[in-house]
Design a protein around this motif. Sequence first.
Motif, PDB file in Angstrom:
ATOM      1  N   LYS A   1      -0.692   4.987  -0.879  1.00  0.00           N
ATOM      2  CA  LYS A   1       0.723   5.148  -1.383  1.00  0.00           C
ATOM      3  C   LYS A   1       0.909   6.375  -2.722  1.00  0.00           C
ATOM      4  O   LYS A   1       0.065   5.999  -3.679  1.00  0.00           O
ATOM      5  CB  LYS A   1       1.399   3.724  -2.106  1.00  0.00           C
ATOM      6  CG  LYS A   1       1.437   2.751  -0.976  1.00  0.00           C
ATOM      7  CD  LYS A   1       2.360   2.988   0.215  1.00  0.00           C
ATOM      8  CE  LYS A   1       2.520   1.856   0.992  1.00  0.00           C
ATOM      9  NZ  LYS A   1       3.486   1.945   2.054  1.00  0.00           N
TER      10      LYS A   1
ATOM     11  N   LEU B   1       3.131   8.004  -5.422  1.00  0.00           N
ATOM     12  CA  LEU B   1       4.484   7.848  -6.173  1.00  0.00           C
ATOM     13  C   LEU B   1       5.064   9.376  -6.606  1.00  0.00           C
ATOM     14  O   LEU B   1       6.108   9.364  -7.414  1.00  0.00           O
ATOM     15  CB  LEU B   1       4.155   6.924  -7.291  1.00  0.00           C
ATOM     16  CG  LEU B   1       3.835   5.543  -6.911  1.00  0.00           C
ATOM     17  CD1 LEU B   1       3.609   4.422  -7.988  1.00  0.00           C
ATOM     18  CD2 LEU B   1       4.489   4.895  -5.841  1.00  0.00           C
TER      19      LEU B   1
ATOM     20  N   ARG C   1       6.490  -5.187  -3.497  1.00  0.00           N
ATOM     21  CA  ARG C   1       6.773  -4.856  -2.107  1.00  0.00           C
ATOM     22  C   ARG C   1       5.281  -4.869  -1.353  1.00  0.00           C
ATOM     23  O   ARG C   1       5.206  -5.652  -0.321  1.00  0.00           O
ATOM     24  CB  ARG C   1       7.065  -3.416  -1.610  1.00  0.00           C
ATOM     25  CG  ARG C   1       7.418  -3.081  -0.176  1.00  0.00           C
ATOM     26  CD  ARG C   1       8.191  -1.967  -0.089  1.00  0.00           C
ATOM     27  NE  ARG C   1       7.716  -0.619  -0.672  1.00  0.00           N
ATOM     28  CZ  ARG C   1       8.160  -0.032  -1.650  1.00  0.00           C
ATOM     29  NH1 ARG C   1       9.191  -0.459  -2.279  1.00  0.00           N
ATOM     30  NH2 ARG C   1       7.350   1.102  -2.151  1.00  0.00           N
TER      31      ARG C   1
ATOM     32  N   VAL D   1      -2.872   3.068  -4.700  1.00  0.00           N
ATOM     33  CA  VAL D   1      -1.688   3.513  -4.999  1.00  0.00           C
ATOM     34  C   VAL D   1      -1.991   4.638  -6.247  1.00  0.00           C
ATOM     35  O   VAL D   1      -2.579   4.524  -7.100  1.00  0.00           O
ATOM     36  CB  VAL D   1      -0.834   2.534  -5.788  1.00  0.00           C
ATOM     37  CG1 VAL D   1       0.541   3.008  -6.464  1.00  0.00           C
ATOM     38  CG2 VAL D   1      -0.379   1.407  -4.810  1.00  0.00           C
TER      39      VAL D   1
ATOM     40  N   ARG E   1       9.792   2.258 -10.460  1.00  0.00           N
ATOM     41  CA  ARG E   1       9.322   2.365  -9.139  1.00  0.00           C
ATOM     42  C   ARG E   1       7.921   1.928  -8.753  1.00  0.00           C
ATOM     43  O   ARG E   1       7.639   1.294  -7.700  1.00  0.00           O
ATOM     44  CB  ARG E   1       9.460   3.912  -8.848  1.00  0.00           C
ATOM     45  CG  ARG E   1       9.322   4.635  -7.392  1.00  0.00           C
ATOM     46  CD  ARG E   1      10.064   5.732  -6.979  1.00  0.00           C
ATOM     47  NE  ARG E   1       9.899   6.615  -8.216  1.00  0.00           N
ATOM     48  CZ  ARG E   1       8.745   7.490  -8.086  1.00  0.00           C
ATOM     49  NH1 ARG E   1       7.925   7.533  -7.070  1.00  0.00           N
ATOM     50  NH2 ARG E   1       8.599   8.490  -9.158  1.00  0.00           N
TER      51      ARG E   1
ATOM     52  N   LYS F   1       8.249  -1.760  -8.471  1.00  0.00           N
ATOM     53  CA  LYS F   1       8.903  -2.208  -7.079  1.00  0.00           C
ATOM     54  C   LYS F   1       7.800  -1.866  -5.950  1.00  0.00           C
ATOM     55  O   LYS F   1       7.657  -2.604  -5.005  1.00  0.00           O
ATOM     56  CB  LYS F   1      10.034  -1.322  -6.740  1.00  0.00           C
ATOM     57  CG  LYS F   1      11.284  -1.806  -7.617  1.00  0.00           C
ATOM     58  CD  LYS F   1      12.555  -0.702  -7.310  1.00  0.00           C
ATOM     59  CE  LYS F   1      13.048  -0.741  -5.921  1.00  0.00           C
ATOM     60  NZ  LYS F   1      14.055   0.077  -5.479  1.00  0.00           N
ATOM     61  N   CYS F   2       6.804  -1.000  -6.220  1.00  0.00           N
ATOM     62  CA  CYS F   2       5.973  -0.957  -5.178  1.00  0.00           C
ATOM     63  C   CYS F   2       4.886  -1.942  -5.206  1.00  0.00           C
ATOM     64  O   CYS F   2       4.598  -2.412  -3.985  1.00  0.00           O
ATOM     65  CB  CYS F   2       5.148   0.552  -5.626  1.00  0.00           C
ATOM     66  SG  CYS F   2       3.841   0.928  -4.359  1.00  0.00           S
TER      67      CYS F   2
END
Length: 387
Positions: free
Chosen positions: A61, A63, A84, A41, A77, A80-81
Motif C-alpha cells: 500500500k 500512501l 481496514r 505500507v 488516512r 484508516k488504512c
Amino acid sequence: MKTNKKIRVVHMISGLLQGGAESVLFRLVTWPDPDVEHIVVSFADAGIYGQPLMDAGVEVKMLGMTPGRLTPADFWRLKKCLVRLNPDVIQTWMYHADLIGGLAARMGGFRHIAWGIRNSGASLAKSSRSAYLFARLSGFFSRWLPQQIICCAEDARHRHVQWGYAPEKMVVIQNGYDLSRWARSEPARHALRTEWGLTEQTPLIGFVARWNPLKDHDNLIQAFAQCLEKQPDLRCVLVGKDMDAGNPPLMALLTQYGVKERTILLGMRNDVPQIMSALDLHVLSSIAEGFPNVVAEAMACGVPNVVTDVGDAALIVGDDGWVVPASDPAQLAEKIMQALDVIEMTDKNILAKQVRARVMNAFSLEKMVTEYRQTWLAMLGANGKAK
C-alpha cells in the motif's frame, strides 16, 4: 495462538528507497512462510523496492505522503488504512514510522506494535536532525506505545536504552542474508574488471554506500590516497546513491586528494553482488552504523572487510576481517595495506570460503525470519488478535 490461522503482519515504513532497512524488510517479507501473511505500507511511493515486493506476491500500500511534511489528513488516512487492513501485529521500520505509525496504530485500537530500530544512533544528529529528534522523542513514548522494540544490533540496543527507551521491551534480532543471491561469481569478476580496464592482478578495494556524512567517505578517500603512495596500481570502486560525477562535494574530495583518476564511480547499481565479486577487499569507513548489511553481504560474496569499529561491524567480521577506529585515515590506510598483503599471500578460493562460512553460520536469513516470527507470536500470546 491458533495454528490454523495465518498471522497478518502489517509493516510500516516511511519509504522504499535503497537502504539497509529496506533490504532487510524485503528479505523478511519475501521469505516463504505458510504461517505469516505480510502487507507493506509505504508512507511515500513505491520507491525501488515496491515493484519487486509486488512481483514477489507481497501486497504493498502506497500512501503518497510527502517526506518530511506529514499533514493531519495524512495521519488520518494512515489510521484508516490500518483499520481496514486489521493486522494481528504491526511492525514499524525506523524512527519516523515507529512514532507516527505507532501513534496511528494506537489510535486505531491496536496494541500489538513492534518498533524497528535500524540505526545505532551514533552521530545521528550529524546525519539527520529530523531522525535524531524523532529518536529522542520516541524514547519517551517507548514506555507505553510499542509492545516490543526490535533492534538490529547490540550497540543500537545499548545506546537507545541510554536515550530512555524501555529496556524491558528491547530484543536484538541481527540481520540475515539470502546466500543464494549473495555469492561469489568469477564470470562477473572477470567481466567487470575487463569493463573497468583492470587485470586480475590489479588490487581493488571498494565501498558500497550512499553519499551521507555517517559513511565518512572523506576518511576512505584520505586513506586511499595514502595507500597509493605505497601501491600505485591500487584502485577503488565507489557504489551507491550520489556516488557519481554529478556529486560536486565528492568530486572535490577526489580532486583534493589526487585520486580522481584512480577511482571508479558507479552510482546506484542493481548488480551489487556481482560488483562485490570483482573486489579484493571491501572497506567500511563509517562513523556510525547499526548492523551494516554491506559488510555481511561482501563476506557472503567471499570478500573480506576492513571496517571501522562502529555498530556491530566488528562482531560481523569476527576473526575474518580487520577493525580500526573511526575517523582515523592513517590507521585505515595501514589496515588496508595489511589486508591486501594477506590477501595476496592467501589462496583466494580458501579465503572466499572462509569469510562466506562465517556469514552462513552466524547470520542466515532463516534464523532472522524465525526470530521475528517467534517475537510476533510471543506478542500475540494466547488471544492471537491485534485488537
